[in-house]
Design a protein around this motif. Structure first.
Motif, PDB file in Angstrom:
ATOM      1  N   GLY A 159       0.787  -1.228   0.000  1.00  0.00           N
ATOM      2  CA  GLY A 159       0.000   0.000   0.000  1.00  0.00           C
ATOM      3  C   GLY A 159       0.815   1.273   0.000  1.00  0.00           C
ATOM      4  N   LEU A 160       2.133   1.155   0.180  1.00  0.00           N
ATOM      5  CA  LEU A 160       2.963   2.354   0.237  1.00  0.00           C
ATOM      6  C   LEU A 160       3.005   3.075  -1.109  1.00  0.00           C
ATOM      7  CD1 LEU A 160       4.843   4.119   1.941  1.00  0.00           C
ATOM      8  CD2 LEU A 160       6.739   2.639   1.248  1.00  0.00           C
ATOM      9  N   ASP A 161       3.036   2.316  -2.202  1.00  0.00           N
ATOM     10  CA  ASP A 161       3.100   2.929  -3.530  1.00  0.00           C
ATOM     11  C   ASP A 161       1.874   3.803  -3.802  1.00  0.00           C
ATOM     12  OD1 ASP A 161       5.514   1.751  -4.024  1.00  0.00           O
ATOM     13  OD2 ASP A 161       4.691   0.053  -5.126  1.00  0.00           O
ATOM     14  N   VAL A 162       0.717   3.370  -3.337  1.00  0.00           N
ATOM     15  CA  VAL A 162      -0.504   4.161  -3.510  1.00  0.00           C
ATOM     16  C   VAL A 162      -0.387   5.472  -2.742  1.00  0.00           C
ATOM     17  CG1 VAL A 162      -2.982   4.227  -3.102  1.00  0.00           C
ATOM     18  CG2 VAL A 162      -1.896   2.105  -3.876  1.00  0.00           C
ATOM     19  N   GLN A 163       0.143   5.398  -1.547  1.00  0.00           N
ATOM     20  CA  GLN A 163       0.333   6.598  -0.724  1.00  0.00           C
ATOM     21  C   GLN A 163       1.314   7.566  -1.388  1.00  0.00           C
ATOM     22  OE1 GLN A 163       1.486   5.573   3.252  1.00  0.00           O
ATOM     23  NE2 GLN A 163       1.388   7.668   4.020  1.00  0.00           N
ATOM     24  N   LEU A 164       2.381   7.029  -1.971  1.00  0.00           N
ATOM     25  CA  LEU A 164       3.398   7.870  -2.606  1.00  0.00           C
ATOM     26  C   LEU A 164       2.892   8.522  -3.883  1.00  0.00           C
ATOM     27  CD1 LEU A 164       6.480   5.512  -2.168  1.00  0.00           C
ATOM     28  CD2 LEU A 164       6.111   7.687  -0.989  1.00  0.00           C
ATOM     29  N   ALA A 165       1.974   7.864  -4.556  1.00  0.00           N
ATOM     30  CA  ALA A 165       1.494   8.357  -5.851  1.00  0.00           C
ATOM     31  C   ALA A 165       0.869   9.748  -5.753  1.00  0.00           C
ATOM     32  CB  ALA A 165       0.488   7.374  -6.439  1.00  0.00           C
ATOM     33  N   ALA A 166       0.364  10.095  -4.580  1.00  0.00           N
ATOM     34  CA  ALA A 166      -0.282  11.397  -4.409  1.00  0.00           C
ATOM     35  C   ALA A 166       0.709  12.505  -4.066  1.00  0.00           C
ATOM     36  CB  ALA A 166      -1.334  11.302  -3.303  1.00  0.00           C
ATOM     37  N   MET A 167       1.999  12.169  -3.954  1.00  0.00           N
ATOM     38  CA  MET A 167       3.012  13.141  -3.538  1.00  0.00           C
ATOM     39  C   MET A 167       3.870  13.586  -4.711  1.00  0.00           C
ATOM     40  SD  MET A 167       4.486  11.294  -0.093  1.00  0.00           S
ATOM     41  CE  MET A 167       3.408  10.506   1.112  1.00  0.00           C
ATOM     42  N   LYS A 168       4.446  14.783  -4.589  1.00  0.00           N
ATOM     43  CA  LYS A 168       5.475  15.233  -5.505  1.00  0.00           C
ATOM     44  C   LYS A 168       6.785  14.522  -5.157  1.00  0.00           C
ATOM     45  CE  LYS A 168       3.428  19.819  -6.132  1.00  0.00           C
ATOM     46  NZ  LYS A 168       3.624  21.288  -5.989  1.00  0.00           N
ATOM     47  N   VAL A 169       7.746  14.552  -6.086  1.00  0.00           N
ATOM     48  CA  VAL A 169       8.998  13.814  -5.879  1.00  0.00           C
ATOM     49  C   VAL A 169       9.706  14.274  -4.610  1.00  0.00           C
ATOM     50  CG1 VAL A 169      11.292  13.352  -6.807  1.00  0.00           C
ATOM     51  CG2 VAL A 169       9.318  13.303  -8.318  1.00  0.00           C
ATOM     52  N   ARG A 170       9.760  15.583  -4.384  1.00  0.00           N
ATOM     53  CA  ARG A 170      10.439  16.075  -3.187  1.00  0.00           C
ATOM     54  C   ARG A 170       9.780  15.535  -1.924  1.00  0.00           C
ATOM     55  NH1 ARG A 170      10.458  18.594   1.104  1.00  0.00           N
ATOM     56  NH2 ARG A 170      11.988  20.149   1.787  1.00  0.00           N
ATOM     57  N   GLU A 171       8.442  15.520  -1.914  1.00  0.00           N
ATOM     58  CA  GLU A 171       7.699  15.013  -0.760  1.00  0.00           C
ATOM     59  C   GLU A 171       7.945  13.518  -0.576  1.00  0.00           C
ATOM     60  OE1 GLU A 171       3.861  16.146  -2.130  1.00  0.00           O
ATOM     61  OE2 GLU A 171       3.836  18.036  -1.006  1.00  0.00           O
ATOM     62  N   ARG A 172       8.061  12.786  -1.688  1.00  0.00           N
ATOM     63  CA  ARG A 172       8.332  11.352  -1.593  1.00  0.00           C
ATOM     64  C   ARG A 172       9.680  11.080  -0.937  1.00  0.00           C
ATOM     65  NH1 ARG A 172       6.767   9.654  -7.815  1.00  0.00           N
ATOM     66  NH2 ARG A 172       4.577  10.349  -7.752  1.00  0.00           N
ATOM     67  N   ILE A 173      10.705  11.813  -1.363  1.00  0.00           N
ATOM     68  CA  ILE A 173      12.039  11.605  -0.801  1.00  0.00           C
ATOM     69  C   ILE A 173      12.044  11.928   0.691  1.00  0.00           C
ATOM     70  CG2 ILE A 173      14.452  12.324  -0.898  1.00  0.00           C
ATOM     71  CD1 ILE A 173      13.533  10.666  -3.289  1.00  0.00           C
ATOM     72  N   ASP A 174      11.421  13.034   1.066  1.00  0.00           N
ATOM     73  CA  ASP A 174      11.331  13.422   2.473  1.00  0.00           C
ATOM     74  C   ASP A 174      10.610  12.337   3.274  1.00  0.00           C
ATOM     75  OD1 ASP A 174      11.305  16.183   4.331  1.00  0.00           O
ATOM     76  OD2 ASP A 174       9.674  14.784   4.784  1.00  0.00           O
ATOM     77  N   PHE A 175       9.471  11.903   2.762  1.00  0.00           N
ATOM     78  CA  PHE A 175       8.666  10.891   3.455  1.00  0.00           C
ATOM     79  C   PHE A 175       9.440   9.573   3.586  1.00  0.00           C
ATOM     80  CE2 PHE A 175       5.810   7.230   3.153  1.00  0.00           C
ATOM     81  CZ  PHE A 175       4.956   7.451   4.216  1.00  0.00           C
ATOM     82  N   LEU A 176      10.062   9.136   2.511  1.00  0.00           N
ATOM     83  CA  LEU A 176      10.760   7.847   2.509  1.00  0.00           C
ATOM     84  C   LEU A 176      11.985   7.853   3.423  1.00  0.00           C
ATOM     85  CD1 LEU A 176      10.453   7.114  -1.300  1.00  0.00           C
ATOM     86  CD2 LEU A 176       9.449   5.711   0.519  1.00  0.00           C
ATOM     87  N   LEU A 177      12.734   8.938   3.414  1.00  0.00           N
ATOM     88  CA  LEU A 177      13.905   9.018   4.284  1.00  0.00           C
ATOM     89  C   LEU A 177      13.490   8.990   5.758  1.00  0.00           C
ATOM     90  CD1 LEU A 177      16.148  11.602   2.414  1.00  0.00           C
ATOM     91  CD2 LEU A 177      16.763   9.249   2.992  1.00  0.00           C
ATOM     92  N   ASN A 178      12.461   9.760   6.108  1.00  0.00           N
ATOM     93  CA  ASN A 178      12.006   9.757   7.499  1.00  0.00           C
ATOM     94  C   ASN A 178      11.451   8.402   7.898  1.00  0.00           C
ATOM     95  OD1 ASN A 178      12.397  12.435   8.785  1.00  0.00           O
ATOM     96  ND2 ASN A 178      11.239  13.160   7.029  1.00  0.00           N
ATOM     97  N   GLN A 227      15.777  15.378  13.337  1.00  0.00           N
ATOM     98  CA  GLN A 227      15.914  14.534  12.133  1.00  0.00           C
ATOM     99  C   GLN A 227      15.042  15.066  11.008  1.00  0.00           C
ATOM    100  OE1 GLN A 227      14.536  10.414  12.667  1.00  0.00           O
ATOM    101  NE2 GLN A 227      13.392  10.692  10.778  1.00  0.00           N
ATOM    102  N   HIS A 228      13.767  15.331  11.302  1.00  0.00           N
ATOM    103  CA  HIS A 228      12.846  15.837  10.277  1.00  0.00           C
ATOM    104  C   HIS A 228      13.313  17.175   9.724  1.00  0.00           C
ATOM    105  CE1 HIS A 228       9.292  13.287  12.036  1.00  0.00           C
ATOM    106  NE2 HIS A 228      10.215  12.564  11.435  1.00  0.00           N
ATOM    107  N   GLU A 229      13.774  18.045  10.608  1.00  0.00           N
ATOM    108  CA  GLU A 229      14.237  19.363  10.179  1.00  0.00           C
ATOM    109  C   GLU A 229      15.470  19.247   9.291  1.00  0.00           C
ATOM    110  OE1 GLU A 229      14.874  21.485  13.787  1.00  0.00           O
ATOM    111  OE2 GLU A 229      12.726  21.677  14.257  1.00  0.00           O
ATOM    112  N   GLN A 230      16.377  18.361   9.662  1.00  0.00           N
ATOM    113  CA  GLN A 230      17.595  18.233   8.874  1.00  0.00           C
ATOM    114  C   GLN A 230      17.308  17.681   7.483  1.00  0.00           C
ATOM    115  OE1 GLN A 230      21.117  16.589  10.668  1.00  0.00           O
ATOM    116  NE2 GLN A 230      21.839  15.804   8.710  1.00  0.00           N
TER     117      GLN A 230
END
Length: 215
Positions: free
Chosen positions: A72-91, A170-173
């Protein structure tokens, strides 16, 4: 699909090592103590982790990567922009890897030893590659490598920030690092000659000086 008994033993031994690591660190003593606790003999330990603590370190690290492979993660990511995906995935990756922060401290301490830095770099690269693939990256040119190198660096520093300063730092960095990378990419796009093109041109020129025009 039938269960893989070796994989099950790997996960069981690694989990038991993680329980012991806050007190013992990650050493051959830890592996032997964990094996004794779950009833593995020396031959079984050799089969599961022939490289000893380094194999356990790799198993524990990749357990964090598994958080990016959930259903289900791919469905969640599909609604995000690339920058948001990288931020979300790293966290998400760091949160998963730092669930047991005391054990993670010991894991990173093991990986940062000089003799294990090669393994640490490979694990970081694999995690960065997974982040980019989950974000939808399909680059096959030099950007494929530069993107993974950048995310490897962000992941390593943000993980240390998490362990020393907490989750908010961590999130801020991560957000700050991504903003810095995006700003540089915008600046680079305005240049008449990209830095990597200049480097390739210099290499080609030096090759011709050394080997002639055939180079």
């Amino acid at each position: 699909m039938s269960p893989n008994p070796i994989a099950e033993l790997e996960q069981s031994l690694a989990a038991t090592c993680a329980d012991l690591m806050p007190e013992l660190g990650l050493t051959s003593v830890t592996v032997r103590a964990a094996a004794t606790r779950i009833g593995l003999n020396a031959a079984e330990v050799e089969l599961v982790c022939p490289n000893g603590p380094s194999d356990i370190a790799a198993i524990l690290w990749r357990q964090g990567d598994a958080a990016l492979e959930t259903e289900g993660l791919d469905v969640q990511l599909a609604a995000m922009k690339v920058r948001e995906r990288i931020d979300f995935l790293l966290n998400r990756r760091i949160d998963a890897g730092a669930e047991n922060e005391r054990a993670t401290h010991r894991l990173i301490g093991h990986l940062c030893l000089p003799q294990h830095l090669g393994l640490y770099r490979r694990l970081l690269w694999d995690s960065a590659d997974l982040v980019w693939r989950k974000a939808g990256d399909k680059a096959l040119d030099e950007n494929h490598y530069s993107k993974r190198a950048i995310v490897s660096g962000i992941l390593a520093t943000a993980l240390m920030t998490r362990l020393t300063q907490g989750v908010e730092a961590q999130h801020e960095q991560i957000a700050r690092n991504i903003d810095q990378v995006m700003a540089f990419e915008k600046f680079k796009a305005k240049l008449p000659l990209k830095p990597e093109d200049a480097l390739l041109g210099a290499v080609e020129f030096l090759g011709k000086l050394r080997f002639g025009t055939a180079a």
